[in-house]
Design an enzyme around this catalytic site. Structure first.
Site, PDB file in Angstrom:
ATOM      1  N   GLU A 212       0.839  -1.090   0.080  1.00 15.43           N
ATOM      2  CA  GLU A 212      -0.054   0.120   0.082  1.00 15.43           C
ATOM      3  C   GLU A 212       0.918   1.309   0.147  1.00 15.43           C
ATOM      4  O   GLU A 212       0.529   2.287   0.977  1.00 15.43           O
ATOM      5  CB  GLU A 212      -0.990   0.020   1.188  1.00 15.43           C
ATOM      6  CG  GLU A 212      -1.963  -1.052   1.071  1.00 15.43           C
ATOM      7  CD  GLU A 212      -2.979  -1.239   2.290  1.00 15.43           C
ATOM      8  OE1 GLU A 212      -2.968  -0.230   3.057  1.00 15.43           O
ATOM      9  OE2 GLU A 212      -4.205  -1.774   2.005  1.00 15.43           O
ATOM     10  N   GLU A 334      -5.303  -8.626  -0.579  1.00 14.47           N
ATOM     11  CA  GLU A 334      -6.040  -8.281   0.670  1.00 14.47           C
ATOM     12  C   GLU A 334      -7.645  -8.227   0.417  1.00 14.47           C
ATOM     13  O   GLU A 334      -7.665  -7.169  -0.399  1.00 14.47           O
ATOM     14  CB  GLU A 334      -5.668  -7.108   1.511  1.00 14.47           C
ATOM     15  CG  GLU A 334      -4.233  -7.269   2.196  1.00 14.47           C
ATOM     16  CD  GLU A 334      -3.737  -6.213   2.952  1.00 14.47           C
ATOM     17  OE1 GLU A 334      -4.754  -5.098   3.684  1.00 14.47           O
ATOM     18  OE2 GLU A 334      -2.584  -5.888   3.152  1.00 14.47           O
TER      19      GLU A 334
END
Ligand code: AHR
Length: 541
Positions: A212, A334
């Protein structure tokens, strides 16, 4: 930095009307889903075992373990526990994960990885530093590290999907970890591994180049160009060590990001030639995105499909611009439901060891949506090669532990069915289903279906989500080539109370029960699925 800034960031993005999932307009992405006439008509499904996608990569049903809360310490590793083996591995958890047959597990983060020094977690345990872990403001003892994870993976029968620190870490340190893991001997880092008692290399195949990195909450957050260049450099150095690696670049953290897709494009402009896949992340909830409307919530998997289509389009755009022969695959590394334990004490480690963080309690409707999300992944298995249910133990997890045992949360069941029955290749179904309208969305089919065909065992599995909250729905399967000879397995997850959840006190409040085996007449099988249900039926042809 802990995850509070991420929370705040999400809220601001929503207020500003950024591309958050609530504003995400839904569209039909299941390629052959059409409305059938009449709100109460049966859902008709045409199945043809000659019409399949390429074989499903088993890694589509992976999971994730982060050094976060009680996932590692007190989850899979608990040396003081009566339930642990000589390595400190919790035997009950190990057996459960082994039994599930999870093919790949992402580790060690997550936000954690962006400040993690892998060298702190190898070598004699007594020499490992106890450090302040900044992503979740916890204490990391480093008693569990790379070698313990590899040993646990071997015991469980899973493969590692290793995350690399591209926040505070350098490409050189990333390449050193590859050398530590994958080179047999005779080099600095491979000999260090041998000094640490591991003679054989691990040959880790899949690696995530950071986590991220588009998020302002991420340690080492940088611009897309900075990250793209760093990822390319890391990939090059890692491949000098082991050219066989499969590398995944960080895509957008989700559609809520103002830089959604633009980040992906810019990153790939710099590292497309050096990577094999691009990551996607997404967490769903039934408050902000839906105003608590469960009919909308149960349709959120269609929004996952939109995200997959849009991200794949960006990859293909860059492929075209570069005149590259290589097509990237997607790593949805995820995904889950997560919307309750995501603020305040639930994300604040308070400088404790193994604090209780992100301990989301899942109910029936969460499990139904997870079933829908798995349907979406199966339908997109031509492009998504890795996907990780985030996470596996204690942290937004299907498995919870306490001192005396483990608890199966509701979402474990659809996940276990995908692992058990989602084998072979996804069938390209033609589905005609009645639809309903939800504000802010396109028409949503009441019945959401995916199916897999295992050519080796000659078995077909059908996964059926009935989003109708009040009515049973009739399903009519039309077998276009072979009618099945017998039902091998049929189970259903349903209940009167969408909010019902399991607990250590009432562990079986929500659990699957057998579903009456439907009979087939000629080329047709008819059955009825109750409201609020997720069903799997497996036939042998
Ligand atoms: O899975 C929990 C967290 O969610 C991860 O650490 C991070 O990558 C994501 O924001």
């Amino acid at each position: 930095m802990n995850s509070l800034p991420r929370r705040r960031f999400l809220q601001q993005a929503a207020t500003l009307g950024a591309a958050c999932s609530a504003d995400f307009k839904f569209a039909r992405f299941s390629w052959a889903q059409t409305a059938s006439s009449g709100a109460n008509a049966a859902t008709r499904v045409y199945l043809d075992s000659r019409r399949t996608l390429p074989p499903i990569d088993r890694n589509l049903f992976g999971s994730f373990l982060e050094h976060l809360g009680r996932a590692i310490y007190g989850g899979i590793y608990d040396p003081g526990s009566k339930l642990s083996d000589a390595n400190g591995f919790r035997k009950d958890v190990l057996d459960e994960v082994k039994h599930l047959g999870v093919p790949i597990i992402r580790y060690p983060g997550g936000n954690f990885v962006s400040g993690y020094r892998w060298l702190d977690g190898v070598g004699p345990k007594k020499d490992r530093p106890r450090v302040l872990e900044k992503a979740w403001d916890s204490i990391e003892t480093n008693q569990f590290g790379t070698n313990e994870f590899m040993a646990w993976c071997k015991a469980v029968g899973t493969a590692p999907l290793m995350g690399l620190n591209l926040g505070t870490g350098t490409p050189e340190q990333a390449a050193a970890l590859v050398e530590y893991c994958n080179v047999e001997k005779g080099t600095h880092w491979s000999d260090l591994r041998r000094e640490h008692g591991v003679a054989e290399p691990y040959h880790v195949q899949h690696w995530c180049l950071g986590n991220e990195m588009d998020g302002p909450w991420q340690i080492g957050h940088m611009s897309a160009t900075e990250y793209g260049l760093k990822a390319a450099d890391a990939a090059r150095q890692m491949r000098y060590v082991d050219h066989s690696l499969k590398l995944i670049a960080c895509g957008s953290s989700g559609p809520f990001m103002p830089t959604y897709l633009e980040w992906d494009r810019e990153v790939l402009e710099h590292c497309y030639d050096y990577v094999d896949g691009l990551s996607l992340h997404r967490y769903f909830g039934n408050v902000r995105e839906t105003n608590g409307d469960s009919t909308k919530y149960l349709a959120m998997n269609l929004s996952m499909e939109r995200q997959i289509a849009e991200t794949a389009a960006v990859c293909d755009y860059v492929q075209g611009r570069k005149r590259s022969a290589k097509k990237l695959w997607l790593s949805f590394d995820e995904w889950n439901v997560w919307y309750r334990a995501n603020s305040g004490d639930a994300v604040d480690g308070k400088r404790q060891e193994a604090p209780h963080l992100l301990e989301e309690v899942y109910n029936l409707e969460d499990a139904l949506l997870v079933g829908g999300l798995l349907n979406s992944l199966i339908r997109n298995s031509d492009r998504v090669k890795i996907a990780c249910l985030a996470q596996l133990v204690n942290v937004i997890a299907p498995i919870m532990t306490n001192a005396n045992g483990l608890l199966r949360q509701t979402i474990l069941y659809p996940y276990s069915w995908a692992l058990q029955f989602g084998r072979g290749a996804a069938l390209k179904l033609l589905v005609e289903s009645p639809e309903y309208e939800v504000s802010g969305m396109d028409h949503v089919p009441y019945v959401d279906i995916s199916a897999t065909y295992n050519a080796e065992s000659k078995e077909i599995s059908v996964f059926v989500l009935n989003r109708d909250l009040s009515k049973s729905r009739e399903v009519e399967l039309q077998w276009e080539v072979h009618a099945p000879s017998s039902v091998v397995n049929s189970q259903i997850l349903t209940g009167d109370d969408l909010k019902a959840a399991n607990s250590f006190e009432a562990p079986e409040r929500v659990k699957p029960r057998p579903f009456d085996k439907p009979s087939t007449s000629g080329t047709q099988t008819r059955f009825e699925v109750p409201p609020r249900s997720y069903t799997v039926i497996q036939w042998s042809l």
